[in-house]
Enzyme design. Structure first.
Site, short mmCIF file in Angstrom:
data_model
loop_
_atom_site.label_atom_id
_atom_site.label_comp_id
_atom_site.label_asym_id
_atom_site.label_seq_id
_atom_site.Cartn_x
_atom_site.Cartn_y
_atom_site.Cartn_z
N ARG A 12 -26.56 93.95 20.47
CA ARG A 12 -25.91 95.02 21.22
C ARG A 12 -24.39 94.90 21.12
O ARG A 12 -23.72 95.68 20.46
CB ARG A 12 -26.36 94.98 22.71
CG ARG A 12 -26.06 96.25 23.50
CD ARG A 12 -24.66 96.34 24.07
NE ARG A 12 -24.31 95.23 24.94
CZ ARG A 12 -23.08 95.03 25.38
NH1 ARG A 12 -22.09 95.84 25.03
NH2 ARG A 12 -22.80 93.99 26.15
N ASP A 13 -23.81 93.88 21.72
CA ASP A 13 -22.35 93.78 21.79
C ASP A 13 -21.74 93.56 20.41
O ASP A 13 -20.64 94.05 20.11
CB ASP A 13 -21.96 92.63 22.73
CG ASP A 13 -20.56 92.80 23.30
OD1 ASP A 13 -19.91 93.82 23.03
OD2 ASP A 13 -20.11 91.90 24.05
N HIS A 209 -20.43 86.38 30.93
CA HIS A 209 -20.33 87.00 29.61
C HIS A 209 -18.90 86.75 29.14
O HIS A 209 -17.96 87.37 29.64
CB HIS A 209 -20.64 88.50 29.74
CG HIS A 209 -20.45 89.28 28.48
ND1 HIS A 209 -21.49 89.52 27.60
CD2 HIS A 209 -19.36 89.88 27.93
CE1 HIS A 209 -21.05 90.24 26.58
NE2 HIS A 209 -19.75 90.48 26.74
N HIS A 211 -15.83 86.06 26.18
CA HIS A 211 -15.35 86.32 24.82
C HIS A 211 -14.44 85.17 24.39
O HIS A 211 -13.91 84.42 25.21
CB HIS A 211 -14.62 87.66 24.76
CG HIS A 211 -15.57 88.82 24.72
ND1 HIS A 211 -15.62 89.71 23.69
CD2 HIS A 211 -16.54 89.22 25.59
CE1 HIS A 211 -16.57 90.61 23.92
NE2 HIS A 211 -17.13 90.36 25.07
N CYS A 242 -15.37 94.73 22.48
CA CYS A 242 -15.51 95.95 23.25
C CYS A 242 -14.69 97.02 22.55
O CYS A 242 -13.47 96.92 22.48
CB CYS A 242 -15.01 95.76 24.68
SG CYS A 242 -15.05 97.31 25.61
#
Lengths: 306, 306
Positions: A12-13, A209, A211, A242
């Site tokens: 997904r990401d 979550h 990064h 993102c």
């Protein structure tokens, strides 16, 4: 031995930040191989309109395939009630809905202010509550840009605490903290986890979550672990970011995270050599796409027994 | 505010692992710029025979130049008493001598077993003690491969503790722990720092030399910070490694470390934009050489005040 869940978010990401569309068969092979390597939760896609993210257009088909893998929790990102309806119809085990703590980012990303997102969370929660117990998905809200925003700059910890409480009052089962922009540092992680947990209860915040935008991803994991966090999102090869937050790229790398946790004596259930082998599936499906991670290049330490 | 020392080792550990020789003027410009950015300690070179490491042949000249920079502690790596003599003659403030905890690595690296290295440490300590107080250098021994060895595999923590005690008994002022091979993890760092400090006293172990071989460098720093470590070696652009330990490359990146510590509220005395600007000096002097680091690419967070 502490049991830690690594939740793979690459399909997904990772894939949503890459222009090319990975074929369904490759996604399926990736997910099956990673589950076989012991990864117990995978976010397989995002149920946004296909016109917005063509990379995610096959998410419902992928849910149907991933559901057949024994022991795997199939998670899907949903931006709203419409997405949640599709996710439930497809048989998703877990819904993840983002809620940006930066109102500017929220307006840019989903064209909703905080009040509108909270109303949408309540609508999704009501829909979830209406499902029969045996097929009712788990509903988590990821508090995005919780550590700062590339548009607004610093985000107030007061606001994050207040919005976390409001999210749970609106009916979400759990909140997670998302460092969408790679602004977090270990001290901020400890502070915010402690603060939100104090407000909502330890059992309502279990997920980070993170990064690796500034290289601090695994350092932030250490801080999270020490605060009792038990679930960490990560992306195979560090794919992802993102698309609406400029300069905010790079999930923490599943392979390096799994190695670190194993070295620290945590039980992730993951077979490291099998996990490292999954990389070639992604590399073959996305030729030329940069894959990150140090452990894959260096290999496991001599005599290392996970 | 915790005061943390970042000790730049790039001119030594970085450059010794690169075949090309950086010209003296470029080394000088690098060191001067980094000191001007607030870095208070720099390991400028290594006093081994020039035939072995031509990249380090100008170390004595560099010491003489670096000594003139106000407030800078000039450190040099010395493998033995002969190197220490040269370092002292050149006016070095601090001697750093490696002592490999893996006896196999030690034999391969300096052709000495543990007893022979301890005898050499005693010889250097005697030489140091003989110097007049006003020019006497500080003498630290870096316990190399303390977290594992690429030839031997795991290294026993019992052995590290015992050899740390022996090193101080032989007359070193302090020991540091070096993860030469990138085998450390945050749990191992906490365990070994705690253990060695219990054996030798908190004030005799203040330094960690960490590599980012498997991406865990900054995570290991967090563990070290929490155990009270106050000095971290790092290399600008992550240059470096150990030429005798195959696959063991990559010091932690000074830029990412400095950003993380600033974000956590530690005082390093470093001006981050000025530090990031030093990178171009190294890049220009070593065209094509890969420089690592995430913060330089991502930039500082919006509204970030160090």
């Amino acid at each position: 031995m502490t049991r830690i869940l690594i939740s793979e978010v690459g399909p997904r990401d990772g894939l949503q930040s890459i222009d090319r569309v990975m074929p369904l068969a490759a996604k399926q092979a990736w997910i099956a191989a990673e589950a076989a390597a012991g990864v117990r939760e995978i976010e397989v896609g995002s149920l946004v309109p296909a016109a917005l993210l063509p990379q995610m257009a096959d998410t419902e088909a992928l849910i149907a395939l991933a559901r057949t893998i024994p022991g795997l929790t199939v998670t899907v990102l949903v931006p709203n009630r419409r997405g949640a309806e599709r996710a439930i119809r497809a048989g998703t085990h877990k819904l993840s809905m983002p809620f940006s703590m930066s109102e500017t980012h929220s307006l840019k990303n989903v064209r909703k202010d905080h009040a509108a997102v909270l109303a949408e969370i309540a609508a999704v929660a009501a829909l979830v509550a209406d499902q029969p117990a045996e097929t009712r998905p788990y509903f988590e809200v990821g508090l995005a840009t919780a550590f700062g925003c590339t548009i607004e700059g610093p985000v107030s910890e007061d606001a994050v605490e207040r919005l976390a409480v409001a999210t749970l009052e609106a009916g979400a089962a759990e909140v997670g903290l998302s460092d969408t922009t790679g602004y977090a540092d270990p001290a901020a992680v400890r502070r915010l986890v402690r603060r939100v947990r104090r407000a909502v209860g330890d059992d309502r915040l279990n997920t980070l979550h993170l990064h690796n935008t500034r290289g601090l991803g695994l350092a932030n994991v250490v801080a999270g672990l020490e605060e009792g966090i038990t679930t960490f999102d990560a992306s195979l090869g560090g794919l992802g970011g993102c698309p609406w937050a400029p300069g905010a790229s790079g999930n923490i790398v599943t392979e390096d995270l799994a190695f670190m946790l194993a070295a620290m004596g945590c039980d992730t259930g993951i077979d490291l050599p099998a996990l490292l082998a999954v990389r070639s599936i992604v590399a073959d499906a996305l030729p030329g796409e940069p894959l990150y991670g140090f452990t894959p290049d260096a290999g496991l330490p001599l005599g290392f027994a996970a």
